[in-house]
Design an enzyme around this catalytic site. Structure first.
Site, PDB file in Angstrom:
ATOM      1  N   TYR A 273     -14.841 -11.903   0.373  1.00 26.50           N
ATOM      2  CA  TYR A 273     -15.417 -10.569   0.120  1.00 26.50           C
ATOM      3  C   TYR A 273     -16.735 -10.671  -0.632  1.00 26.50           C
ATOM      4  CZ  TYR A 273     -11.790  -7.398   1.774  1.00 26.50           C
ATOM      5  OH  TYR A 273     -10.953  -6.675   2.559  1.00 26.50           O
TER       6      TYR A 273
ATOM      7  N   ARG B 191      -7.308  12.151  -4.957  1.00 29.22           N
ATOM      8  CA  ARG B 191      -8.472  11.382  -4.518  1.00 29.22           C
ATOM      9  C   ARG B 191      -9.685  12.271  -4.207  1.00 29.22           C
ATOM     10  NH1 ARG B 191     -12.205   8.744  -3.278  1.00 29.22           N
ATOM     11  NH2 ARG B 191     -12.351   6.996  -1.859  1.00 29.22           N
TER      12      ARG B 191
ATOM     13  N   ARG C  51       0.817  -1.218   0.000  1.00 27.79           N
ATOM     14  CA  ARG C  51       0.000   0.000   0.000  1.00 27.79           C
ATOM     15  C   ARG C  51       0.849   1.265   0.000  1.00 27.79           C
ATOM     16  NH1 ARG C  51      -5.439  -0.697   2.178  1.00 27.79           N
ATOM     17  NH2 ARG C  51      -6.090  -2.667   1.353  1.00 27.79           N
TER      18      ARG C  51
ATOM     19  N   ARG D 273      -3.367   6.537   1.117  1.00 25.57           N
ATOM     20  CA  ARG D 273      -3.910   7.717   1.781  1.00 25.57           C
ATOM     21  C   ARG D 273      -2.968   8.460   2.716  1.00 25.57           C
ATOM     22  NH1 ARG D 273      -8.932   4.679   3.937  1.00 25.57           N
ATOM     23  NH2 ARG D 273      -7.357   3.073   3.669  1.00 25.57           N
TER      24      ARG D 273
ATOM     25  N   ASP E 122      -6.762  -2.615  -7.194  1.00 28.15           N
ATOM     26  CA  ASP E 122      -7.308  -3.247  -5.996  1.00 28.15           C
ATOM     27  C   ASP E 122      -7.575  -4.712  -6.270  1.00 28.15           C
ATOM     28  OD1 ASP E 122      -8.303  -2.205  -3.228  1.00 28.15           O
ATOM     29  OD2 ASP E 122      -9.685  -3.785  -3.825  1.00 28.15           O
TER      30      ASP E 122
END
Ligand code: CP3
Length: 370
Positions: A164, A48, A35, A39, A86
């Site tokens: 998921y 974003r 990652r 963020r 992703d």
């Protein structure tokens, strides 16, 4: 821009991680971060704030730009890049809607409830048509990287994606997904196989597009008992590495090194080291010495500082990073990373201290010993 071809890529200037993956002696431990585009970087937040997460994933120029952000910021402190995307793009390609909800993470408005819902999944998926945007992002990024570091492609492993698709998002217990294993074992295997077939084609396509290494994320491996891991995770993880490499060989493509990260699955280390992956990635609960004993000399090990140490202040980061490098050992085949993805509120300067420490300490101990 995005019609750039997957050929005449700029010459690679730093192949440290490729050599370490293949078990060669290297001058210092290569390092990258799961990652690493995300963020915690203000430059990520800037992009974003005007675009949704999946819009960014689907727009090769944005995905490329975000992949490059950490490489620009940290320069020679990073030894690999990973394409911005992703793991949930595969469930999307299979026909399920996925939204990224602020403060909550991924949400499937209509997850699978029973095997009858297979009727809602697309048949005979054209992977190129559904996921070609990832290929374009990879090709564009290989050109824009100018050979600075190798580029990873990736997928989510079948069990994690199945979980998921049934849970419909994050979950503490995975009770819905796991209940399928007891209620519908045959259909669970059918779903895992369907995901695997797409995953294999997708990974081969990523290499064709320019990916130089591949990582498989089994983020929910540790939710399975050792026996259930052997039945529902390991066979598919093995099938993926084996069939991807067969297909790459058949097409005359580079048979790139592959990494498996099965978070929480400490009990499976020996099996994972015999699964046709060059690298086994460790979470922070695993002692590097134990991992080396279990995997013998068969693989390179990746990891594994606890990501929350990055909140501990620069001195703690230096101390614990140094301890980690020593714990893997001076001659160990080691690729440094965190034990899981970097957290969204980490100070980018704290990550810099981690990267610098690993590079300096590992170069020092290898110089002293050779
Ligand atoms: O820099 C990189 O590592 C490449 C990009 C990358 C992302 N997701 C971007 C992302 C990679 C390799 C992933 C993998 C991924 N995605 C995994 C496996 C790794 C792991 O963490 O176990 C998983 C489980 C997912 C699914 C996913 N995507 C979750 C659970 C979340 C939300 C969690 C959170 O941290 O809030 C995402 C969202 C996501 N994927 C973001 C990014 C940068 C944040 C999205 C945002 O901007 O809102």
């Amino acid at each position: 821009m995005t019609n750039l071809k997957a050929e005449n890529f700029p010459k690679l200037q730093n192949d440290l991680i490729l050599r370490a993956s293949r078990g060669e002696k290297v001058e210092r431990v290569p390092i990258w971060i799961m990652r690493q585009a995300g963020r915690y970087l203000p430059e990520f937040q800037e992009v974003r704030k005007n675009h949704s997460f999946f819009e960014i994933c689907r727009t090769p120029e944005f995905a490329c730009e975000l992949t490059l952000q950490p490489i620009r910021r940290y320069g020679k402190l990073l030894d690999a890049s990973i394409i911005f995307s992703d793991i949930l793009v595969i469930p999307q390609a299979m026909g399920l809607e996925v939204q990224m909800v602020a403060g909550k993470g991924p949400v499937f408005p209509a997850p699978l409830e029973t095997p009858e819902d297979f009727a809602r999944l697309s048949d005979n998926i054209d992977v190129e048509k559904e996921l070609g945007y990832v290929y374009q992002a990879i090709t564009l990024t290989r050109h824009k990287l100018e050979g600075r570091v190798p580029l990873f492609g990736f997928i989510g492993a079948p069990w994690t994606l199945m979980a998921y698709m049934i849970e419909g998002g994050g979950s503490k217990t995975l009770s819905k997904a796991k209940s399928w294993l007891w209620k519908y074992p045959k259909e669970s295997h059918a779903l895992l196989q369907r995901i695997s077939d797409i995953a294999i084609e997708f990974l081969v396509g990523q290499v064709r597009a320019g990916a130089q290494m591949l990582q498989v994320f089994e983020s929910w491996g540790g939710e399975l008992s050792p026996q259930d891991f052997k039945e529902y995770s390991l066979p598919y993880i093995r099938q993926i590495s084996t069939r991807v490499k067969e297909q790459l060989t058949k097409e005359g493509l580079d048979v790139v090194p592959m990494t498996i990260f099965a978070k929480g699955s400490w009990y499976a280390l020996e099996d994972l080291s015999e699964s046709n992956y060059e690298v086994v990635s460790l979470d922070w609960t695993i002692d590097p010495k134990y991992a080396r004993q279990m995997t013998k000399d068969k693989v390179a090990l990746q990891g594994n500082m606890d990501p929350t140490v990055l909140y501990g202040g620069f001195d703690a980061i230096r101390e614990i990073a140094t301890r980690m490098v020593h714990a893997f050992g001076k001659d160990s085949k080691h690729i440094a990373n965190l034990g899981h993805g970097i957290l969204p509120t980490v100070d980018p300067e704290a990550l810099k201290v981690y990267l610098e420490t690993v590079q300096t300490v590992s170069a020092d101990i290898r110089r002293d010993n050779h």
